[in-house]
Write a protein that holds these residues in place. Structure first.
Motif, PDB file in Angstrom:
ATOM      1  N   UNK A 316      14.455  76.710 -28.431  1.00  0.00           N
ATOM      2  CA  UNK A 316      13.282  75.898 -28.755  1.00  0.00           C
ATOM      3  C   UNK A 316      13.602  74.577 -29.416  1.00  0.00           C
ATOM      4  N   UNK A 317      14.899  74.289 -29.611  1.00  0.00           N
ATOM      5  CA  UNK A 317      15.294  73.004 -30.197  1.00  0.00           C
ATOM      6  C   UNK A 317      14.830  71.859 -29.301  1.00  0.00           C
ATOM      7  N   UNK A 318      14.133  70.882 -29.880  1.00  0.00           N
ATOM      8  CA  UNK A 318      13.748  69.692 -29.124  1.00  0.00           C
ATOM      9  C   UNK A 318      14.630  68.526 -29.540  1.00  0.00           C
ATOM     10  N   UNK A 319      14.839  67.604 -28.608  1.00  0.00           N
ATOM     11  CA  UNK A 319      15.773  66.492 -28.814  1.00  0.00           C
ATOM     12  C   UNK A 319      15.085  65.152 -28.639  1.00  0.00           C
ATOM     13  N   UNK A 320      15.507  64.193 -29.438  1.00  0.00           N
ATOM     14  CA  UNK A 320      15.213  62.790 -29.142  1.00  0.00           C
ATOM     15  C   UNK A 320      16.559  62.095 -28.970  1.00  0.00           C
ATOM     16  N   UNK A 321      16.542  60.890 -28.384  1.00  0.00           N
ATOM     17  CA  UNK A 321      17.815  60.225 -28.109  1.00  0.00           C
ATOM     18  C   UNK A 321      17.647  58.717 -28.065  1.00  0.00           C
ATOM     19  N   UNK A 322      18.773  58.021 -27.972  1.00  0.00           N
ATOM     20  CA  UNK A 322      18.798  56.567 -27.772  1.00  0.00           C
ATOM     21  C   UNK A 322      19.368  56.282 -26.388  1.00  0.00           C
ATOM     22  N   UNK A 323      18.799  55.287 -25.711  1.00  0.00           N
ATOM     23  CA  UNK A 323      19.309  54.854 -24.409  1.00  0.00           C
ATOM     24  C   UNK A 323      19.423  53.333 -24.379  1.00  0.00           C
ATOM     25  N   UNK A 324      20.532  52.853 -23.844  1.00  0.00           N
ATOM     26  CA  UNK A 324      20.697  51.423 -23.569  1.00  0.00           C
ATOM     27  C   UNK A 324      20.648  51.248 -22.060  1.00  0.00           C
ATOM     28  N   UNK A 325      19.685  50.469 -21.600  1.00  0.00           N
ATOM     29  CA  UNK A 325      19.517  50.210 -20.162  1.00  0.00           C
ATOM     30  C   UNK A 325      20.085  48.834 -19.833  1.00  0.00           C
ATOM     31  N   UNK A 326      20.797  48.750 -18.701  1.00  0.00           N
ATOM     32  CA  UNK A 326      21.319  47.452 -18.273  1.00  0.00           C
ATOM     33  C   UNK A 326      22.570  47.018 -19.012  1.00  0.00           C
ATOM     34  N   UNK A 327      23.380  47.998 -19.467  1.00  0.00           N
ATOM     35  CA  UNK A 327      24.667  47.644 -20.063  1.00  0.00           C
ATOM     36  C   UNK A 327      25.492  46.870 -19.028  1.00  0.00           C
ATOM     37  N   UNK A 328      26.311  45.894 -19.443  1.00  0.00           N
ATOM     38  CA  UNK A 328      27.070  45.083 -18.487  1.00  0.00           C
ATOM     39  C   UNK A 328      27.787  45.940 -17.445  1.00  0.00           C
ATOM     40  N   UNK A 329      27.521  45.649 -16.179  1.00  0.00           N
ATOM     41  CA  UNK A 329      28.161  46.377 -15.085  1.00  0.00           C
ATOM     42  C   UNK A 329      27.396  47.601 -14.622  1.00  0.00           C
ATOM     43  N   UNK A 330      26.283  47.942 -15.273  1.00  0.00           N
ATOM     44  CA  UNK A 330      25.516  49.129 -14.866  1.00  0.00           C
ATOM     45  C   UNK A 330      24.923  48.911 -13.468  1.00  0.00           C
ATOM     46  N   UNK A 331      25.266  49.801 -12.543  1.00  0.00           N
ATOM     47  CA  UNK A 331      24.744  49.737 -11.174  1.00  0.00           C
ATOM     48  C   UNK A 331      23.510  50.637 -11.071  1.00  0.00           C
ATOM     49  N   UNK A 332      22.853  50.557  -9.916  1.00  0.00           N
ATOM     50  CA  UNK A 332      21.707  51.437  -9.672  1.00  0.00           C
ATOM     51  C   UNK A 332      22.155  52.899  -9.697  1.00  0.00           C
ATOM     52  N   UNK A 333      23.359  53.158  -9.178  1.00  0.00           N
ATOM     53  CA  UNK A 333      23.898  54.522  -9.179  1.00  0.00           C
ATOM     54  C   UNK A 333      24.135  55.011 -10.608  1.00  0.00           C
ATOM     55  N   UNK A 334      24.657  54.126 -11.456  1.00  0.00           N
ATOM     56  CA  UNK A 334      24.865  54.477 -12.863  1.00  0.00           C
ATOM     57  C   UNK A 334      23.534  54.840 -13.521  1.00  0.00           C
ATOM     58  N   UNK A 335      22.519  54.020 -13.260  1.00  0.00           N
ATOM     59  CA  UNK A 335      21.214  54.264 -13.871  1.00  0.00           C
ATOM     60  C   UNK A 335      20.618  55.589 -13.394  1.00  0.00           C
ATOM     61  N   UNK A 336      20.789  55.895 -12.114  1.00  0.00           N
ATOM     62  CA  UNK A 336      20.261  57.164 -11.579  1.00  0.00           C
ATOM     63  C   UNK A 336      20.928  58.360 -12.275  1.00  0.00           C
ATOM     64  N   UNK A 337      22.182  58.195 -12.659  1.00  0.00           N
ATOM     65  CA  UNK A 337      22.864  59.273 -13.385  1.00  0.00           C
ATOM     66  C   UNK A 337      22.247  59.469 -14.772  1.00  0.00           C
ATOM     67  N   UNK A 338      21.814  58.384 -15.384  1.00  0.00           N
ATOM     68  CA  UNK A 338      21.095  58.494 -16.660  1.00  0.00           C
ATOM     69  C   UNK A 338      19.779  59.231 -16.459  1.00  0.00           C
ATOM     70  N   UNK A 339      19.064  58.879 -15.393  1.00  0.00           N
ATOM     71  CA  UNK A 339      17.784  59.537 -15.102  1.00  0.00           C
ATOM     72  C   UNK A 339      17.996  61.028 -14.830  1.00  0.00           C
ATOM     73  N   UNK A 340      19.102  61.372 -14.166  1.00  0.00           N
ATOM     74  CA  UNK A 340      19.384  62.791 -13.887  1.00  0.00           C
ATOM     75  C   UNK A 340      19.673  63.540 -15.189  1.00  0.00           C
ATOM     76  N   UNK A 341      20.415  62.910 -16.089  1.00  0.00           N
ATOM     77  CA  UNK A 341      20.695  63.543 -17.373  1.00  0.00           C
ATOM     78  C   UNK A 341      19.394  63.807 -18.135  1.00  0.00           C
ATOM     79  N   UNK A 342      18.461  62.856 -18.082  1.00  0.00           N
ATOM     80  CA  UNK A 342      17.161  63.037 -18.738  1.00  0.00           C
ATOM     81  C   UNK A 342      16.417  64.216 -18.110  1.00  0.00           C
ATOM     82  N   UNK A 343      16.463  64.297 -16.779  1.00  0.00           N
ATOM     83  CA  UNK A 343      15.830  65.420 -16.071  1.00  0.00           C
ATOM     84  C   UNK A 343      16.453  66.752 -16.482  1.00  0.00           C
ATOM     85  N   UNK A 344      17.775  66.762 -16.557  1.00  0.00           N
ATOM     86  CA  UNK A 344      18.502  68.012 -16.838  1.00  0.00           C
ATOM     87  C   UNK A 344      18.246  68.520 -18.249  1.00  0.00           C
ATOM     88  N   UNK A 345      18.123  67.602 -19.215  1.00  0.00           N
ATOM     89  CA  UNK A 345      18.039  68.008 -20.616  1.00  0.00           C
ATOM     90  C   UNK A 345      16.598  68.101 -21.110  1.00  0.00           C
TER      91      UNK A 345
END
Length: 474
Positions: A316-345
């Protein structure tokens, strides 16, 4: 006539804590009382944050707005992380600023103000005097049933995007007994909930024994004399001891680093019920390539493994987090991996921002060729996903009984009370003012956009003499 100090605070909870300490120090040394009205202030302080973009320009803009008050003899000071970065350059650009001080020298404010008056020139002190800051603090003035306790300063992780190691210095932990003494003093004053603060609290390594040198020896809560041992307590040990302090009913901490979430830290969630079932654990990104460029020191799968272990220890532990979007060199594929991590957790809340370059950090030299419009679109997608997950968590809480700390009257209806759940949600409900400052059980009846409606749960004898737990309006 009482002197007044106006303090404007920017940034993190550490800065909020530091501003409270500035008020305490100035009150104890020179009798200053806080004011929310800048026009009646004798001293104006800006406690700055350098994390956001154009932070320096914001400071000078604010300074310009109060410059006219100098004619009345008002003193002006700049503290915090921008002060630490810019130092005497602030005085060079705004000569009417009287004092400039860093996060580690706020305790020297009375001395800096006195020197400014005696020498007739601006004073700058942005040094890093180790633990001296904590030793010089007067006892905190308590308002309400919750309080912040700073347990360490600085950070030694040197993430490539972050200015904290340069503005607050390397990690320095307060001595173990000093933290426990402060928490025990707060509990004696009626505090029920403490939040342990630091840039990276789970890297805490505090000296045990040999610090206070009191006449009664250095016996800690375990009854042992640690005067000559000078052992080091990790954060898990500190949590265990705080948990045993009479009167403390709820423990929070922020901010933590995934790399420091040790097995010992995971285990405390299985053993310490006063530790809230809510954790702020900044991940920043879900792409291993981006995490490596950020110098975070873990992979996405390692982060997921940490979360899995934590939830095994505390279902039942709930989490909050920090995200940096658009870090230098971040591709669309990189961003989708962030979105998948959000989905998974699944996260309850997040602090998410578009990357902004911080001068002097390693990442400031990286090529940043992603259009701002693309970054903003990604940010909107990420925030929408987090909001969706947060709403699902809120809906799942309806019908549950939550242990809450009653903080005061409701902001919208002064005839009602307002309390906070373990996962930092506000609950409004009908109740007697005597409940303010108490920990009580509330049945969640409705989930609104940002808050809950609830009813106080009472234990009553029914006609058969059996105890029943039910929702009731107090």
């Amino acid at each position: 006539m009482t002197k007044k100090v106006f303090i404007k605070t920017f940034g993190c909870q550490m800065n909020e804590y530091d501003s409270d300490k500035m008020a305490d120090v100035l009150n104890a040394a020179q009798g200053y009382e806080p004011t929310d009205n800048v026009d009646e202030a004798d001293l104006i302080l800006f406690n700055t944050c350098s994390v956001r973009e154009k932070a320096q320009e914001k400071v000078f803009s604010d300074l310009g707005r109060v410059k006219h008050l100098k004619k009345k003899g008002v003193l002006i000071g700049v503290g915090g992380c921008v002060a630490s970065q810019e130092g005497s350059a602030i005085v060079d650009r705004a000569p009417y600023v009287d004092v400039v001080f860093g996060p580690q020298t706020l305790h020297r404010l009375p001395e800096l103000i006195a020197r400014r008056k005696s020498e007739g020139r601006s004073q700058v002190d942005i040094s890093f005097p180790e633990i001296e800051k904590f030793d010089a603090m007067p006892p905190p003035r308590i308002e309400g049933a919750s309080a912040f306790v700073s347990i360490m300063e600085g950070c030694s992780k040197y993430c490539s995007f972050c200015v904290v190691p340069y503005t607050r210095g390397e990690e320095i932990s307060r001595p173990f007994e000093d933290v426990l003494t402060e928490v025990a003093d707060l509990a004696d004053q009626g505090v029920k909930e403490v939040t342990l603060l630091g840039q990276n609290v789970n890297a805490y390594r505090g000296k045990m024994g040999g610090h206070t040198g009191s006449a009664g020896g250095n016996k800690t809560l375990d009854g042992l004399d640690h005067t000559h041992s000078a052992e080091i307590a990790d954060f898990a040990t500190l949590l265990e001891y705080v948990h045993e302090i009479p009167g403390i009913e709820r423990i929070r901490y922020t901010t933590s680093h995934p790399k420091e979430m040790t097995t010992r830290m995971t285990e405390v969630y299985a053993r310490l019920p006063k530790l809230v079932s809510f954790l702020h654990l900044p991940v920043q990104a879900g792409s291993d390539r981006v995490l490596a460029a950020m110098k975070r020191g873990y992979t996405a799968i390692e982060f997921k493994s940490v979360v899995r272990k934590l939830r095994a220890a505390r279902p039942g532990l709930t989490l909050s987090s920090d995200f940096i979007v658009g870090f230098p060199g971040e591709t669309e594929e990189d961003f989708e991996k962030t979105m998948k991590l959000i989905d998974d957790i699944g996260f309850d809340t997040s602090f998410s921002f578009v990357y902004s370059r911080r001068p002097g950090t390693p990442a400031s030299d990286l090529v940043d060729d992603t259009p701002q419009t693309v970054k903003l679109q990604r940010l909107q997608r990420l925030q929408a996903k987090i909001n969706e997950q947060a709403n699902a968590i809120a809906r799942s809480m309806v019908g549950s009984t939550q242990r809450v700390l009653v903080e005061g009257t409701s902001a919208r209806d002064s005839t009602e009370l307002s309390a906070r759940t373990e996962n930092n949600r506000i609950v409004n409900f009908a109740g007697h003012p005597r409940l303010i400052g108490q920990m009580i059980d509330v049945l969640i009846t409705d989930a609104m956009t940002n808050t809950f409606r609830g009813r106080v749960v009472t234990q009553e004898q029914d006609q058969e003499g059996e105890q029943s737990s039910r929702g009731a309006t107090a």
